[in-house]
Design a protein around this motif. Sequence first.
Motif, short mmCIF file in Angstrom:
data_model
loop_
_atom_site.label_atom_id
_atom_site.label_comp_id
_atom_site.label_asym_id
_atom_site.label_seq_id
_atom_site.Cartn_x
_atom_site.Cartn_y
_atom_site.Cartn_z
N LEU A 1 0.83 -1.21 0.00
CA LEU A 1 0.00 0.00 0.00
C LEU A 1 0.86 1.26 0.00
N ALA B 1 -3.16 -4.00 -9.51
CA ALA B 1 -1.83 -3.43 -9.24
C ALA B 1 -1.47 -3.58 -7.77
N ALA B 2 -2.45 -3.37 -6.91
CA ALA B 2 -2.21 -3.51 -5.48
C ALA B 2 -1.91 -4.97 -5.13
N LEU C 1 -0.33 5.00 -0.64
CA LEU C 1 -1.47 4.94 0.28
C LEU C 1 -0.98 4.86 1.72
N ALA D 1 -9.80 3.43 -0.86
CA ALA D 1 -8.90 3.71 -1.99
C ALA D 1 -9.56 3.27 -3.30
N GLN D 2 -10.66 3.92 -3.64
CA GLN D 2 -11.46 3.51 -4.80
C GLN D 2 -10.74 3.75 -6.12
N ASP D 3 -9.79 4.67 -6.13
CA ASP D 3 -9.10 4.98 -7.38
C ASP D 3 -7.87 4.09 -7.61
N THR D 4 -7.58 3.23 -6.68
CA THR D 4 -6.42 2.34 -6.81
C THR D 4 -6.81 1.07 -7.53
N ASP D 5 -6.03 0.68 -8.53
CA ASP D 5 -6.27 -0.54 -9.28
C ASP D 5 -6.04 -1.75 -8.37
N LEU E 1 -7.93 -2.20 0.66
CA LEU E 1 -8.28 -1.03 -0.15
C LEU E 1 -9.63 -0.45 0.29
N GLU F 1 -8.16 -6.53 -1.42
CA GLU F 1 -9.41 -5.79 -1.64
C GLU F 1 -9.94 -5.22 -0.32
N LEU G 1 2.29 2.29 -3.23
CA LEU G 1 1.31 2.90 -4.13
C LEU G 1 0.86 4.27 -3.65
#
Length: 223
Positions: free
Chosen positions: A39, A80-81, A44, A73-77, A68, A65, A42
Amino acid sequence: MSPNPPLRILDGIRLVAFDLDGTLVDSVPDLAAAVDAALRSLGLAGVDEASVRDWVGNGSRKLVERALEALDAQDTDPEAAHEAFLHHYRLAPCRATRLYPGVREALEGLRARGLTLVLITNKPAAFIAPILETLGLSDFFDLTLGGDSLAAKKPDPAPLLHVASRFGVTPSVCLMVGDSRHDIEAGRGAGFRTLAVPYGYNHGDPVAASAPDAMVESLGELV
């Protein structure tokens, strides 16, 4: 719970399937470190170990998930995480992971009785061998399945039915040992007997609420 359930729960059993995280090992310290590092890589905020302890149980993607979601963190893929988590977890999958008391004694005792022992975890299969090798457990298991070994994972009964078929035994002589409702649901769905331990990860809920066939405080009680 009635007296001496382990003696009865093992009666006639030929195959014992174990969950890994929260049942045989406390892996949360290493999982939490990897989630936190992923996190932060990225951009976060990090997460604490106590939160991760409640998120474990449905595989690595669901773990990420949940992290997130907790951070909104709704804009994080998510993919990718997840890849970032896998990268960091590969670096140290068993640095702080430890066996629970009684586990080695149980595995040694059950193996001495000639029982087939298998491992069915929702953890990605690539991480199973490094953990078992580091903790000296590799030789106990006749087969290991990860959450990505088959098309379905717990609580789906498919992995359990797969191992019963693989070793030519009926589900009625198989036992599923786990710490969460997912293990109990999978075991019940497959026609296995079920045994739970209360010390693991079950999203903050008591596993007794899932009504396993028996419970033990320590797996050492099996022998």
